[in-house]
Enzyme design. Structure first.
Site, PDB file in Angstrom:
ATOM      1  N   GLU A  57       0.805  -1.219   0.000  1.00  0.00           N
ATOM      2  CA  GLU A  57       0.000   0.000   0.000  1.00  0.00           C
ATOM      3  C   GLU A  57       0.839   1.271   0.000  1.00  0.00           C
ATOM      4  OE1 GLU A  57      -2.481  -3.274   1.892  1.00  0.00           O
ATOM      5  OE2 GLU A  57      -0.445  -2.496   2.172  1.00  0.00           O
ATOM      6  N   PHE A 119     -11.322  -7.257  13.796  1.00  0.00           N
ATOM      7  CA  PHE A 119     -10.238  -7.703  12.914  1.00  0.00           C
ATOM      8  C   PHE A 119      -9.913  -6.624  11.879  1.00  0.00           C
ATOM      9  CE2 PHE A 119      -8.980  -9.921   8.929  1.00  0.00           C
ATOM     10  CZ  PHE A 119      -7.747 -10.402   9.363  1.00  0.00           C
ATOM     11  N   GLN A 120      -8.645  -6.299  11.777  1.00  0.00           N
ATOM     12  CA  GLN A 120      -8.143  -5.276  10.858  1.00  0.00           C
ATOM     13  C   GLN A 120      -8.833  -3.926  11.049  1.00  0.00           C
ATOM     14  OE1 GLN A 120      -8.083  -6.894   6.821  1.00  0.00           O
ATOM     15  NE2 GLN A 120      -6.048  -7.746   7.194  1.00  0.00           N
ATOM     16  N   LYS A 169     -17.478  -0.604   5.868  1.00  0.00           N
ATOM     17  CA  LYS A 169     -17.929  -1.579   4.875  1.00  0.00           C
ATOM     18  C   LYS A 169     -19.446  -1.571   4.720  1.00  0.00           C
ATOM     19  CE  LYS A 169     -17.195  -6.388   3.492  1.00  0.00           C
ATOM     20  NZ  LYS A 169     -16.530  -7.675   3.848  1.00  0.00           N
ATOM     21  N   MET A 487      24.672   8.921   1.700  1.00  0.00           N
ATOM     22  CA  MET A 487      24.592  10.191   2.427  1.00  0.00           C
ATOM     23  C   MET A 487      24.938   9.996   3.902  1.00  0.00           C
ATOM     24  SD  MET A 487      24.178  13.404   1.988  1.00  0.00           S
ATOM     25  CE  MET A 487      23.149  13.861   0.593  1.00  0.00           C
TER      26      MET A 487
END
Length: 600
Positions: A57, A119-120, A169, A487
């Site tokens: 993502e 969940f999630q 949802k 760097m």
């Protein structure tokens, strides 16, 4: 129609032609709506919405950012709840720092489950509120359509930025009326936009005040940031600079606002800016900031020492919060950079006696221009960038990761157009380059898009090599491999007595060329000697599909100039190949070493 279908209808209405995202349970209704939307437009493929699935993502967010940076349109990505949303935090924060317009649509657990540690489940509103321009949690399904339309309006108006819409949802599955119009009413935001719009026209008195300062000046200098590019004001900037004969320095985000080869262009200023640009800042007596915010990589830790010789500072910015935030302005204007520059040019055409100043900055450019070790038998990274710029005529869209390769690109690639340099400026996010290049290529399919990356940065999103080949996105990946985090290694050499802890990757075993071939790149090769560099660069650029070229560069090559922590531009370390105005270079290097801890 369902809430998911409403989401797709609004996206189509807003002109979205490409989506980026990774699936998951809480966003599945909307993903199914994408499938059905495209199926319903099978007879007219040009109306379908392309969907690109990355390796994770975070990369979806950087693809949307690359799309937005290259096109000026709002980039859109779509992720699921929980880890899908938390993986999107970095690109949202990155877009917020660089004022990039994107909209993130997150799936969320059903409303009844919010707060139950389902969940999630993740508190997206709480997390994202700290790093986005605006966040919405949709709790009333009747407001879904207006919320989405408002998200696009907020992302693109005023100072652009990222907007997050968290959609449970059950709201995606809800069925209700689609109206085809309407937005939410934000009185405060709307009032600010209205005030900026009404006040963006300079009145006679304010215009006269600016030109009074300009007439008093003998050494004016334009300090230009990414706001000029965001406002589409590059033509006005060039006209303004030419009319009043004012030299121009740009920030990292402002590169491309004026062609690098323009006689008035001095290049990038700042911590790793061109010595001639930084010395011009030291010498100017009137600093005119346009669409820039005096950040610490430009003004350093001591803003009072930045442009200390300037008797007056003018500041034009669309965001009132930036005025006097870091550097006090004697004259300021809150408004769109394009309109402001036009208004100033319409107000008065003043004749300036600038021949002496122009001659002075021309001499600065000639005496203190960019340079490097041109006789070294090892491949110098600056030479690679110079040659690429020559081959492409400075007209490619270039993205980068973060580190030495980012600075070498900013210093040595001769950008000629706006929206051609895509880099993570404020956040400095490693792993940005490759996914941003993919997004940019999808936004501008006819352009040559090249990701100039480092071996440290590309590791962070190397999975997107497969994304490029899977979707046939013809991006070019130029990897400058110095076997380490260059760097960090440079800082350790300069300020930590050479202790290269964790920055040396010589023991890492990754074969990047083999990895690119495994991910479907038909062109994937390595350059190890200077004699083969030019031919392979030309073949790399000319290849029609995705191409990968790894160049093994000098591991000891450093980025110069460098302004040390707590130092002014007059104390800049120019390195062994760029002449310094100071005869005290060794002493200055010792002084900045003592303050190294202040930088990070």
């Amino acid at each position: 129609m369902s809430g998911a279908d409403i989401i797709l209808r609004v996206l189509a209405e807003q002109g979205v032609d490409t989506l980026f995202g990774y699936s998951g349970g809480a966003i599945l209704p909307t993903y199914d709506a994408v499938f059905r939307f495209n199926e319903s437009h099978a007879a007219r493929p040009e109306r379908q919405i392309k969907f690109v699935v990355p390796a994770n993502e975070q990369a979806a967010g950087f693809m949307a950012a690359g799309y937005a940076r290259a096109s000026g349109k709002v980039g859109v990505f779509m992720v699921t709840s929980g880890p899908g949303a938390t993986n999107a935090v970095t690109p949202i924060a990155d877009c917020n720092g660089d004022s990039i317009p994107v909209v993130l649509i997150c799936g969320q657990v059903p409303r009844a489950a919010i707060g139950s540690d389902a969940f999630q489940e993740a508190p997206v509103f709480n997390i994202m509120s700290a790093c986005a321009k605006q966040v919405f949690l949709v709790t009333d399904p009747a407001k879904l359509e207006q919320t989405l339309r408002t998200a696009f309006e907020i992302a693109r108006t005023g100072r652009p930025g990222p907007v997050v819409v968290d959609v449970p949802k059950d709201i995606q599955n809800w069925v209700g009326q689609y109206h085809g119009q309407g937005t939410l009413h934000f009185r405060g935001y709307s009032d600010r936009l209205r005030l900026v719009a009404n006040g963006s026209r300079l009145d006679e008195q304010k215009g006269a005040q600016f030109f009074d300062l300009l007439r008093q000046s003998e050494r004016p200098l334009l300090y230009v940031g990414g706001g000029v590019i965001a406002a589409g004001a590059t033509a006005e900037l060039r006209q303004f600079a030419e009319r009043y004969e004012i030299p121009v320095v740009t920030t990292l985000m402002g590169l491309g606002a004026i062609p690098a080869q323009h006689p008035l262009s001095l290049g990038m200023l700042g911590m790793h800016g061109a010595a001639c640009a930084n010395y011009a800042v030291e010498d100017c007596d009137f600093l005119i900031a346009v669409g820039a915010r005096f950040d610490d990589r430009v003004a350093g830790g001591r803003p009072d020492m930045f442009a200390a010789g300037a008797r007056h500072v003018a500041h034009i910015d669309i965001d009132e919060a930036e005025i006097n935030k870091v550097k006090r302005a004697h004259w300021s204007h809150i408004g769109d950079a394009r309109q402001a520059l036009r208004a100033l040019m319409e107000h008065e055409s003043v004749a300036l006696s600038s021949a002496g100043w122009i001659g002075w900055v021309t001499e600065l450019r000639q005496r203190h221009g960019m340079n490097y070790d041109r006789s070294n038998p090892l491949i110098q990274p600056q030479r690679v960038i110079e040659k690429l710029s020559e081959i492409t005529g400075g007209r490619a869209i270039i993205s980068t990761g973060v580190g030495q390769h980012q600075m070498w690109t900013a210093q040595f690639y001769q950008f000629t157009e706006p929206r051609s340099f895509l880099t993570s400026g404020s956040m400095g996010t490693m792993g940005f380059g490759l996914p941003a290049a993919i997004g940019a290529q999808l936004a501008r399919p006819d352009a040559l898009v090249i990701d100039i990356d480092g071996d440290g940065s590309i590791r962070m999103n190397a999975g997107e090599l497969e994304t490029a080949s899977t979707y046939g996105v013809p991006v070019k990946v130029l990897l400058l491999n110095n076997r380490g985090d260059g760097m960090i290694r440079q800082w350790q050499r300069l300020f930590y007595e050479g202790r290269t802890f964790v920055s040396d990757k010589a023991l890492h075993r990754k074969d990047f060329v083999m990895a690119a071939r495994a991910d479907g790149f038909e062109f994937a090769c390595r350059v190890e000697t200077p004699s083969e560099l030019e031919a392979k660069l030309k073949a790399f650029v000319a290849f029609e599909g995705p191409a990968f070229l790894e160049v093994m560069i000098d591991q000891n090559a450093d980025v110069f100039p460098m302004v040390g922590p707590g130092q002014s531009y007059s104390n800049m370390i120019t390195g062994p190949f760029i002449p310094s105005r100071s005869d005290q270079v060794a002493g200055e290097e010792g002084a900045v070493r003592l303050q190294a801890a202040d930088m990070f």
